[in-house]
Design an enzyme around this catalytic site. Structure first.
Site, PDB file in Angstrom:
ATOM      1  N   LYS A  95     -27.287  -1.984  49.755  1.00  7.47           N
ATOM      2  CA  LYS A  95     -28.043  -0.780  50.112  1.00  7.47           C
ATOM      3  C   LYS A  95     -28.388  -0.913  51.592  1.00  7.47           C
ATOM      4  O   LYS A  95     -29.120  -1.823  51.989  1.00  7.47           O
ATOM      5  CB  LYS A  95     -29.315  -0.696  49.264  1.00  7.47           C
ATOM      6  CG  LYS A  95     -30.113   0.544  49.556  1.00  7.47           C
ATOM      7  CD  LYS A  95     -31.371   0.595  48.705  1.00  7.47           C
ATOM      8  CE  LYS A  95     -32.314   1.617  49.302  1.00  7.47           C
ATOM      9  NZ  LYS A  95     -33.706   1.281  49.067  1.00  7.47           N
ATOM     10  N   GLY A 156     -43.210   4.371  49.492  1.00  7.11           N
ATOM     11  CA  GLY A 156     -44.535   3.922  49.050  1.00  7.11           C
ATOM     12  C   GLY A 156     -45.562   5.028  48.927  1.00  7.11           C
ATOM     13  O   GLY A 156     -46.690   4.789  48.502  1.00  7.11           O
ATOM     14  N   ASN A 204     -39.849   1.983  42.948  1.00  7.55           N
ATOM     15  CA  ASN A 204     -40.451   0.667  43.120  1.00  7.55           C
ATOM     16  C   ASN A 204     -41.972   0.794  43.050  1.00  7.55           C
ATOM     17  O   ASN A 204     -42.598   0.432  42.072  1.00  7.55           O
ATOM     18  CB  ASN A 204     -40.001   0.053  44.453  1.00  7.55           C
ATOM     19  CG  ASN A 204     -40.482  -1.382  44.643  1.00  7.55           C
ATOM     20  OD1 ASN A 204     -41.140  -1.943  43.795  1.00  7.55           O
ATOM     21  ND2 ASN A 204     -40.147  -1.971  45.778  1.00  7.55           N
ATOM     22  N   THR A 205     -42.552   1.427  44.095  1.00  4.08           N
ATOM     23  CA  THR A 205     -44.011   1.479  44.187  1.00  4.08           C
ATOM     24  C   THR A 205     -44.648   2.131  42.962  1.00  4.08           C
ATOM     25  O   THR A 205     -45.672   1.663  42.459  1.00  4.08           O
ATOM     26  CB  THR A 205     -44.428   2.246  45.457  1.00  4.08           C
ATOM     27  OG1 THR A 205     -43.710   1.704  46.559  1.00  4.08           O
ATOM     28  CG2 THR A 205     -45.907   2.125  45.710  1.00  4.08           C
TER      29      THR A 205
END
Lengths: 254, 384
Positions: A95, A156, A204-205
């Protein structure tokens, strides 16, 4: 009916790509299993090969690793990091993240295209993280990208599909999988992205900041699958206004 | 006869001047900042914002914000979590020399303080580095006092080269350098630079830096910028809390970082929040009006101004404080610390800079991080 995600000739049953950088390593396995993820990203800079708390020791072996080039500010640096990933047996997927903005962590599309071209020629399955711009997406495909990963909102932020309209354009115009990356904050937003026809969602976050992380991973896995099914089923029409009971054109005779 | 002291605004001949307006911007804002005039509603407004303006930031540093500490902590914790998850970086400092040409009244290394001076040979450095590497750490901070005579840039460079063989991340906390010297140390393997202005109040700065190159205020102020121009990837900021008006100093520190980032958006920004500590021959050196409550307020304000910035908590603070601020606001913690020259494997070759408050080893800090439900991170950088 088989509905598989195909990236660079590799097939996957799950469309949930899990980011791994923000939660405790001891629960990585549970999160992967609960979410049903088959691809897990990791920042190569976190790989402490042979050392303490090495993330690579915690990711189940049957999972496809998607190392990222986090920390790279130029195409050249991204290429070096990608090659290091290959050297420590992280596989062929990469990535590409090229960021030279510490505040919002926005990707540098120009350098990303350059890195993609070099790495694709080098045999990597390249999945570039990008700011959703149609021309850039086309250039990435020409450069050899196996998928294109536009941001939904800043990394995020958990703000959801701020770039929705632009991602929709990519979905309709770009021939490789469009994978929404960054900013998805809720399972419902992941579901919405999948309903639009994106091929997969990376989170993710949103998972890492949940109170019950494995359960949130499960919720995302289900939402992504559900959104995919809705896309395949074809969404029914949604009217934003009333519909006249008598047609306006009913007076026409010939 | 009293020797006339030099003008702290005048660069010494070998000191590089760069074209920058950041000092002007910071000091003008600090001049306008009156922490006593801020009201409860200013603080409440600031707490509602997703991104702080400069005046919001000032509000959160004011005495009026003190009753809102819990609210600030909750908001800061959310931001820390969003940007760093539960990762806590680990590192340790290695002092390679404590010779110093500065007479800074608050510092144990000051040239008038009668302490044991020393510097590590390269072989001794390697012994220390190996011993630290054995603890599993992958990040190291190399420190010296300010003496170009005893610990010149080339000597530091050799130390950095050695450190880079054993550690993924090498930072330096040494005296300010010219751009080409930063570029040299960057080529040797250092990527992160810490320089603390101590106080941004020029008259106070002049009072506490009695002599030596550190007395030159603007040269120190511009160190981060020269470091970035020299290719360093990250820079750290800090005021020595307790030295001047800590609210104004913290306000200036935040703005210093803020304007640097505006000009160099790629820079990785971090903060340290040192408070005055006792040192050899000055056991009563203390942080004055900066108690833990005030220290935490400063840390929280840094976090809310720059949610993405690293914040380091040093062994100047007691374990109970350190353990509670990680995850909430701090993102990096030192472990297995010695602040004398060497002292990790061999006997210290020189005395300490200050008294530490937390002597815990790397495994002890590691376990504490796990016990708090957080993730110790040893490696978070690739040098490319």
């Amino acid at each position: 009916m088989t509905d598989q995600l195909v990236i660079g000739g590799h097939t996957f049953n799950s469309r949930f790509i899990l980011g791994s950088g923000k939660f405790s390593l001891e629960i990585v396995k549970a999160v992967v299993e609960n979410g049903g993820a088959e691809i897990v990203t990791l920042a190569l800079r976190r790989a402490n090969h042979g050392g303490e708390e090495n993330i690579l020791d915690y990711i189940p072996k049957n999972i496809t690793l998607l190392p990222n080039t986090s920390g790279a500010r130029t195409a050249e640096e991204a290429v070096k990091i990608a090659r290091l990933a290959r050297e420590i047996n992280c596989g062929n997927f990469i990535k590409v993240e090229v960021i030279r903005d510490s505040k919002y962590l926005f990707p540098d599309n120009y350098e990303t295209i350059k890195a993609t071209e070099i790495l694709a020629k080098d045999g990597f399955v390249v999945m570039p993280y990008m700011y959703p711009d149609l021309n850039v997406a086309r250039d990435l495909v020409s450069a050899g990208a196996a998928a294109v990963m536009p941001l939904a909102s800043p990394i995020g932020s958990n703000k959801g599909l701020c770039t929705r309209d632009f991602i929709e354009i990519l979905v309709s115009e770009i021939p490789v999988p469009i994978i929404v990356d960054a900013g998805i904050g809720r399972p419902s937003q992941a579901c919405e992205a999948m309903e639009m026809g994106v091929a997969a969602v990376m989170c993710n976050t949103a998972v890492a900041t949940a109170k019950n992380i494995p359960l949130m991973a499960k919720a995302f896995g289900q939402a992504i699958a559900s959104g995919r099914n809705a896309y395949l089923a074809g969404l029914g029409r949604v009217l934003t206004h009333g519909e006249a009971s008598s047609p306006l054109t009913g007076f026409l005779e010939d | 006869m009293i020797k006339k002291r030099t003008d702290p605004m005048v660069y010494q001949p070998e000191m590089e001047k760069i074209d920058s307006d950041i000092r002007d911007k910071v000091l003008k804002n600090v001049d306008k900042y009156d922490d006593q005039k801020i009201t409860d509603s200013d603080v409440e407004e600031a707490l509602k914002k997703e991104r702080l303006s400069i005046s919001d930031y000032g509000a959160l540093l004011s005495p009026a914000a003190t009753p809102y500490l819990e609210e600030m902590a909750k908001k800061a914790m959310i931001e820390t979590n969003k940007h760093f998850g539960n990762s806590i970086g680990l590192f340790t400092p290695l002092y390679i020399a404590n010779y110093c040409e500065n007479n800074c009244v608050y510092c144990g290394f000051n040239c008038k303080n009668k302490i044991r001076r020393g510097k590590l040979s390269l072989a001794e450095m390697e012994t220390e580095l190996k011993a630290i590497a054995k603890t599993g750490l992958k990040e190291i901070l190399i420190l010296t006092g300010e003496s170009r005579h005893h610990s010149g840039v080339e000597y530091i460079g050799e130390g950095v080269k050695l450190a880079a063989e054993y550690f993924a991340t090498v930072g330096i906390e040494i005296y300010p350098l010219n751009t080409n010297e930063y570029a040299y140390l960057h080529n040797c393997g250092a990527d992160f630079v810490s320089v603390y202005q101590e106080t941004y109040d020029l008259s106070r700065y002049e009072q506490v830096h009695l002599s030596g190159p550190k007395r030159v205020f603007p040269y120190r102020f511009e160190a981060q910028e020269r470091a970035l121009l020299g290719g360093m990837r990250g820079v750290s900021f800090g005021a020595l809390l307790g030295l001047g008006n800590f609210r104004k100093d913290a306000f200036a520190t935040g703005l210093h970082a803020y304007f640097i980032l505006q000009k160099y958006p790629h820079a990785e920004i971090s903060f340290s929040t040192p408070r005055l500590r006792p040192f050899i021959n000055k056991a009563d050196n203390n942080p004055n009006d900066v108690h833990e409550k005030q220290l935490l307020q400063v840390m929280l304000a840094y976090r809310l101004l720059m949610p993405f910035a690293g914040i380091t908590i040093s062994t100047r603070e007691r374990p109970g404080f350190r353990d509670h601020v990680i995850g909430m606001v701090a993102t990096k913690i030192s472990a297995g610390v010695s602040v004398g020259v060497g002292g990790h494997e061999q006997e210290e070759k020189g005395d300490e800079q200050f008294e530490i408050s937390d002597p815990r080893s790397v495994p002890e800090v590691h376990q504490m991080i796990l016990n708090r439900g957080l993730q110790p991170v040893y490696c978070d950088y690739i040098r490319v």
